[in-house]
Design a protein around this motif. Structure first.
Motif, PDB file in Angstrom:
ATOM      1  N   ASN A 236      41.740 -19.912  -3.025  1.00  0.00           N
ATOM      2  CA  ASN A 236      41.772 -19.576  -4.471  1.00  0.00           C
ATOM      3  C   ASN A 236      41.171 -17.978  -4.620  1.00  0.00           C
ATOM      4  O   ASN A 236      41.655 -17.317  -5.583  1.00  0.00           O
ATOM      5  N   THR A 237      40.198 -17.521  -3.782  1.00  0.00           N
ATOM      6  CA  THR A 237      39.863 -16.066  -4.060  1.00  0.00           C
ATOM      7  C   THR A 237      40.578 -15.058  -3.748  1.00  0.00           C
ATOM      8  O   THR A 237      40.681 -14.012  -4.348  1.00  0.00           O
ATOM      9  N   LEU A 238      41.112 -15.212  -2.502  1.00  0.00           N
ATOM     10  CA  LEU A 238      41.841 -14.043  -2.094  1.00  0.00           C
ATOM     11  C   LEU A 238      43.188 -14.078  -2.299  1.00  0.00           C
ATOM     12  O   LEU A 238      44.155 -13.201  -2.327  1.00  0.00           O
ATOM     13  N   LEU A 239      44.056 -15.228  -2.279  1.00  0.00           N
ATOM     14  CA  LEU A 239      45.386 -15.493  -2.337  1.00  0.00           C
ATOM     15  C   LEU A 239      45.752 -16.123  -3.842  1.00  0.00           C
ATOM     16  O   LEU A 239      47.081 -16.189  -4.291  1.00  0.00           O
ATOM     17  N   ASN A 240      44.797 -16.222  -4.569  1.00  0.00           N
ATOM     18  CA  ASN A 240      45.129 -16.997  -6.024  1.00  0.00           C
ATOM     19  C   ASN A 240      45.900 -18.256  -5.909  1.00  0.00           C
ATOM     20  O   ASN A 240      46.654 -18.552  -6.839  1.00  0.00           O
ATOM     21  N   ILE A 241      45.541 -18.868  -4.812  1.00  0.00           N
ATOM     22  CA  ILE A 241      46.336 -20.322  -4.752  1.00  0.00           C
ATOM     23  C   ILE A 241      45.426 -21.371  -5.053  1.00  0.00           C
ATOM     24  O   ILE A 241      44.398 -21.562  -4.771  1.00  0.00           O
ATOM     25  N   ALA A 242      45.588 -22.264  -6.057  1.00  0.00           N
ATOM     26  CA  ALA A 242      44.752 -23.421  -6.602  1.00  0.00           C
ATOM     27  C   ALA A 242      45.240 -24.604  -5.972  1.00  0.00           C
ATOM     28  O   ALA A 242      44.198 -25.244  -5.691  1.00  0.00           O
TER      29      ALA A 242
END
Length: 287
Positions: A236-242
């Motif tokens: 979530n934080t580093l790759l913006n993958i939810a």
């Protein structure tokens, strides 16, 4: 808890590990202080979820526990060549000896705890399986270690799930370190004198020694209670993958491989939950 037992070293000497607030020892003490009626209402104390499942499978209480699960509770002695047993002296010193009659029998993972009942087989839609033996087995760490080929010395593995750990199988050899020697260093050590627990370096840094299905071996494991949570946080934080998916795993692998080992000195403390925090250090605080 430590003050009642005669100090933290006394607990380590009895169980082979430091016992924190999440241990069954601490929870029994809490029950005794805040819900003393619990003992009167209890008929048995199950130490693992698989014992509960076994009870439903065989149609009666499965008052059994495997040595690996037992050695995680703080209720057992340090593993030796004969396996483990309940640390009755420690329970006495903590005022918990009245729980001893409710504790389950220690059962080898190769010994059946009963047969699948007709009722349980029908609930599963497999009545023809009624009567097959049910095995309690050896808990998640023991089963995963044996299942992935790390049940013998020489292979260590990393497990990542809701929780996680690095673990392996090692010869069950009592530690010989200065604290285990007699006060008179000029006299030979007698075979009848008990060996001291593992050196403080191991358990104070979060490495635990657990009983192995094979009494000649032990598991050594360094656990973390929030493995999958850390992985999801990084996505979530580093790759913006939810959404976690196979594609997300691949993207994480590609991103990780693009960074040199050591990540340029970046330090991340993966303790998103309070359980199993960093090693206990005297005179230091964490923020």
């Amino acid at each position: 808890m430590a003050s009642l037992a005669g100090g933290e070293d006394a607990i380590v000497a009895a169980t082979g590990m430091r016992q924190g607030p999440t241990s069954v020892l601490a929870k029994l003490l809490w029950l005794q202080r805040h819900q003393p009626h619990a003992l009167k209402e209890a008929s048995s104390l199950l130490l693992g979820a698989h014992a509960y499942v076994c009870s439903h499978l065989i149609g009666r209480p499965a008052r059994v526990v495997d040595s690996t699960t037992l050695s995680t509770t703080g209720l057992a002695t340090c593993p030796n060549a004969n396996g483990v047993s309940y640390a009755s002296d420690l329970l006495h010193s903590l005022g918990l000896s009245h729980w001893l009659p409710l504790l389950p029998d220690i059962l080898p993972p190769t010994q059946s705890c009963g047969a699948l009942s007709v009722e349980a087989a029908e609930r599963m839609g497999a009545r023809h399986l009624a009567g097959i033996p049910v095995f309690h087995s050896c808990g998640d760490l023991g089963a995963s270690a044996v299942g992935c080929g790390a049940g013998l010395p020489g292979t260590e593995y990393i497990y990542l799930g809701t929780s996680g750990w690095v673990a392996g199988s090692f010869p069950n050899q009592p530690s010989r370190h200065p604290a285990s020697q007699p006060h008179d260093q000029g006299s030979p050590r007698l075979a009848s004198q008990p060996l001291a627990p593992p050196p403080p370096l191991a358990w104070s840094q979060g490495v635990f020694t657990l009983a192995h299905p094979d009494p000649s071996l032990v598991f050594r494991t360094a656990p973390i209670m929030t493995a999958g949570g850390n992985y999801k946080w990084a996505l979530n934080t580093l790759l913006n993958i939810a959404d976690v998916s196979e594609a997300a795993f691949h993207a994480a692998d590609v991103a990780a491989l693009s960074v040199p080992a050591g990540s340029g000195g970046l330090l991340y403390l993966p303790f998103l939950n309070g359980d199993s925090p960093p090693p206990r250090t005297h005179g230091h605080s964490w923020s």
